[in-house]
Design a protein around this motif. Structure first.
Motif, PDB file in Angstrom:
ATOM      1  N   VAL A 116       0.874  -1.176   0.000  1.00 21.21           N
ATOM      2  CA  VAL A 116       0.000   0.000   0.000  1.00 21.21           C
ATOM      3  C   VAL A 116       0.905   1.218   0.000  1.00 21.21           C
ATOM      4  O   VAL A 116       1.776   1.341   0.861  1.00 21.21           O
ATOM      5  N   GLU A 124      -4.202   5.417   6.458  1.00 23.11           N
ATOM      6  CA  GLU A 124      -5.522   6.013   6.307  1.00 23.11           C
ATOM      7  C   GLU A 124      -6.543   4.884   6.141  1.00 23.11           C
ATOM      8  O   GLU A 124      -6.172   3.716   6.092  1.00 23.11           O
ATOM      9  N   LYS A 125      -7.810   5.249   6.090  1.00 22.72           N
ATOM     10  CA  LYS A 125      -8.892   4.260   6.172  1.00 22.72           C
ATOM     11  C   LYS A 125      -8.797   3.169   5.117  1.00 22.72           C
ATOM     12  O   LYS A 125      -8.898   1.973   5.429  1.00 22.72           O
ATOM     13  N   ASP A 126      -8.598   3.555   3.869  1.00 24.97           N
ATOM     14  CA  ASP A 126      -8.566   2.551   2.802  1.00 24.97           C
ATOM     15  C   ASP A 126      -7.326   1.669   2.899  1.00 24.97           C
ATOM     16  O   ASP A 126      -7.374   0.481   2.585  1.00 24.97           O
ATOM     17  N   GLY A 127      -6.216   2.261   3.326  1.00 29.12           N
ATOM     18  CA  GLY A 127      -5.005   1.476   3.526  1.00 29.12           C
ATOM     19  C   GLY A 127      -5.184   0.456   4.631  1.00 29.12           C
ATOM     20  O   GLY A 127      -4.744  -0.692   4.520  1.00 29.12           O
ATOM     21  N   ALA A 129      -8.041  -0.868   5.595  1.00 33.04           N
ATOM     22  CA  ALA A 129      -8.924  -1.918   5.082  1.00 33.04           C
ATOM     23  C   ALA A 129      -8.155  -2.895   4.208  1.00 33.04           C
ATOM     24  O   ALA A 129      -8.399  -4.111   4.234  1.00 33.04           O
ATOM     25  N   SER A 130      -7.217  -2.380   3.422  1.00 35.30           N
ATOM     26  CA  SER A 130      -6.411  -3.245   2.555  1.00 35.30           C
ATOM     27  C   SER A 130      -5.579  -4.212   3.370  1.00 35.30           C
ATOM     28  O   SER A 130      -5.500  -5.413   3.061  1.00 35.30           O
ATOM     29  N   GLU A 132      -6.206  -5.170   6.432  1.00 37.02           N
ATOM     30  CA  GLU A 132      -7.122  -6.105   7.091  1.00 37.02           C
ATOM     31  C   GLU A 132      -7.450  -7.264   6.156  1.00 37.02           C
ATOM     32  O   GLU A 132      -7.503  -8.428   6.585  1.00 37.02           O
TER      33      GLU A 132
END
Length: 242
Positions: A116, A124-127, A129-130, A132
């Motif tokens: 990432v 950050e949020k999307d990172g 989630a990635s 996870e």
């Protein structure tokens, strides 16, 4: 049996039903992904490692990279098994800087690293989630927060904090995310850019470790290790921070 409900209660029931359906579909999808991962031959059996083994492999790869003795990777033969899935042995939160290439720095091939990238290598949020997904579905045992010397995003944040510099577009969002590391580094002796880069790595390692419910639980169970590092542009050496 009568199912007549007041209009507002009927609307609520429909929303609740749809919400439960969406959650159920998501759980089924993730469960299916995990099941499929176990139903075919793992594309890269050599990537099934403990967290400590994964870290040792990254360190060995970086040493080869420094010495110019990198392996010859057979990308052609890997295409077919990797088309079926992936099992990367490490995740890397890296800066978007064009001079930083985690796959090269650790002498790895396709399917080895789950990377990432964002300018300033912050979470950050999307990172999140990635990562996870990498840990919960792909079974990745290690995450590395990889900073680097002479980081332009960190340097810009220093200018914003100390000199009040203002940047155009969406660049200020990077500054806001990196500001805590600079403020912490201002309390230290030594080079502010070097210290800010290091502090940014440390802060984001801690954020990842505490990210619940997936990453924090994996760390507590010993299935996941999260460490920090700083890449040296001049010689390619990765200094392990935490």
């Amino acid at each position: 049996m009568s199912t007549n409900l007041p209009k507002n209660e009927a609307s609520f029931s429909r929303r609740k039903f749809l919400k439960l359906g969406i959650i159920g579909a998501l759980v089924t999808t993730l469960a299916g992904s995990t099941a499929r991962a176990g139903s075919y031959t793992i594309p890269k059996p050599q990537n099934v490692l403990t967290p400590d083994q994964a870290l040792a492999r990254l360190k060995s790869g970086n040493l080869r990279y420094i010495n110019g003795t990198m392996k010859r990777h057979d990308f052609i033969s890997e295409r077919e098994p990797l088309a079926l899935g992936q099992n990367p042995f490490a995740g890397v939160l890296s800066c978007a800087d064009s001079r930083i290439a985690p796959e090269f720095a650790f002498d790895t091939a396709r399917g080895d690293l789950f990377v990432v990238r964002v300018a300033g290598n912050f979470l950050e949020k999307d990172g999140l989630a990635s990562f996870e997904f990498a840990v919960a579905v792909l079974g990745t045992p290690l995450i590395v927060v990889l900073g680097h010397e002479s980081c332009g995003a960190v340097d810009s944040t220093i200018k914003a904090v100390q000199d009040g510099a203002v940047f155009p577009g969406h660049i200020p969002s990077l500054v806001r995310s990196l500001k805590p590391a600079v403020i912490q580094a201002e309390k230290m002796q030594g080079n502010l850019l070097v210290n800010s880069t290091r502090e940014n790595v440390i802060l984001n390692v801690e954020k990842l470790k505490k990210a619940s419910p997936i990453l924090s639980k994996a760390v507590e169970s010993g299935k996941l290790k999260i460490v920090g590092a700083v890449y040296n542009l001049s010689n390619g050496k990765v200094e392990w921070v935490k």
